[in-house]
Structures are given as C-alpha cells and as structure tokens.
Scaffold this active site. Structure first.
Site, PDB file in Angstrom:
ATOM      1  CG  ASN A 140      -2.745  -7.048  -3.800  1.00 50.74           C
ATOM      2  OD1 ASN A 140      -2.733  -7.252  -5.010  1.00 50.74           O
ATOM      3  ND2 ASN A 140      -3.764  -7.417  -3.038  1.00 50.74           N
TER       4      ASN A 140
ATOM      5  CD  GLU B 153      -5.206 -10.562   0.206  1.00 49.21           C
ATOM      6  OE1 GLU B 153      -5.933  -9.598  -0.055  1.00 49.21           O
ATOM      7  OE2 GLU B 153      -5.636 -11.743   0.279  1.00 49.21           O
TER       8      GLU B 153
ATOM      9  CB  CYS C 246      -0.069  -1.937  -0.657  1.00 48.23           C
ATOM     10  SG  CYS C 246      -1.191  -1.838   0.746  1.00 48.23           S
TER      11      CYS C 246
ATOM     12  CD  GLU D  62      -0.963   1.097  -3.989  1.00 48.31           C
ATOM     13  OE1 GLU D  62      -0.823  -0.116  -3.663  1.00 48.31           O
ATOM     14  OE2 GLU D  62      -2.027   1.706  -3.824  1.00 48.31           O
TER      15      GLU D  62
ATOM     16  CB  CYS E 207      -4.001   1.980   1.951  1.00 50.77           C
ATOM     17  SG  CYS E 207      -2.252   1.529   2.166  1.00 50.77           S
TER      18      CYS E 207
ATOM     19  CB  CYS F  16       0.279   3.164  -0.374  1.00 51.64           C
ATOM     20  SG  CYS F  16       0.463   1.370  -0.320  1.00 51.64           S
TER      21      CYS F  16
END
Length: 159
Positions: free
Chosen positions: A61, A63, A72, A74, A111, A114
C-alpha cells in the site's frame, strides 16, 4: 417476504498446512509489508500474487496526504502484473498486514475496491483467484473472491 441465505465456506489453517508455493506467496506478502508507504495510518499491507504461468509479483500500500490518492497493496500488485503480463491470469493472491505493534494476529480482508478488482480478474480470465489472508494466529484460505462478494457485479450483469 422470502429470506435468502448466502453462505461462505472459508478454510482456516496454519502456515505449515499450506503447499510450499502458497507458503512462499504468504511469506512474500509479509515481506512486502516493508515496502509499504503508510506515514498517516501506520497500517502496512503487503500482497503477493501468482499467475497461471508461475510468475509472482508483490505490491504494497502507498498512502498520500491528498486522500484518496493512495493505492492498496492488492491493487498495486494486480495492476503491475496486468501491465507487464496481461496474457496471464492471476490464480492466487496472498495478503498480510502489520501496524506499529507488528503483524496482525487476525487476517485482514481486502477492501471493497480491491474485491471488485479481483472479481474483474476472475471474470476476465474465467479463472478463480485463491485468496490467502495471513494473520499470526492463522490463515484464511478463500477459494475465490465471489465467496467474499456473493452478490457480485460484473459485465454480464448489465446484459
């Protein structure tokens, strides 16, 4: 009114119960948490996927102060794999996470965004993506993303 039950069967196991290939995938996801850039949440997620031809690719991930400009783990792994090897279906995806105290005890789930991207991969290649969610207490083994999205939405839903 009628009630409909949607059941999900998920396996729970320890690392040594996984195949060597799946253990390697999980270990690479754990390692990928170190590639995370998470100065705001301090929640570091790593992912490693395997394609049908055996290629493995990690993601972490990323940010950004301008939320939601991050990505993310994934999706970073999936998009990298699809950008470099669009001919190869994704067949497995391992995910691990840690915070300031270390690796998470309970597995962390993808999430919604994803999940939808993983679903698109399954639909695109007509191939299940096995999902391995790592926690120090054990690993959830999920046969496909439709198990996490029983009421899913793909292209065929619009026809």
């Amino acid at each position: 009114m009628k009630e409909i039950n949607l059941d999900a069967k998920i396996q729970f196991c320890q690392m040594e119960e996984l195949s060597e290939d799946d253990q390697r995938l999980v270990n690479k996801a754990i390692e990928a948490t170190r590639n995370s850039y998470a100065p705001y949440s301090n929640f570091h997620v790593g992912a490693c996927l395997r394609t049908a031809d055996g290629m493995e690719m990690i993601g972490a991930n990323q940010e950004n102060a301008a939320f939601p400009s991050g990505l993310c783990a994934e999706r970073s792994a999936i998009f990298a794999a699809q950008s470099q090897h669009p001919e190869s279906a994704i067949v497995a995806l391992a995910i691990a996470a840690r915070n300031e105290e270390g690796l998470m005890a309970t597995p962390v789930s993808p999430c919604g965004a994803c999940r939808q991207v993983i679903l698109e991969m399954e639909d695109r290649y007509q191939c299940d993506v096995k999902i391995l969610l790592y926690g120090t207490e054990g690993i959830y083994v999920i046969p496909n993303v439709k198990t996490l999205l029983p009421l899913h939405f793909v292209d065929s839903c619009m026809k």
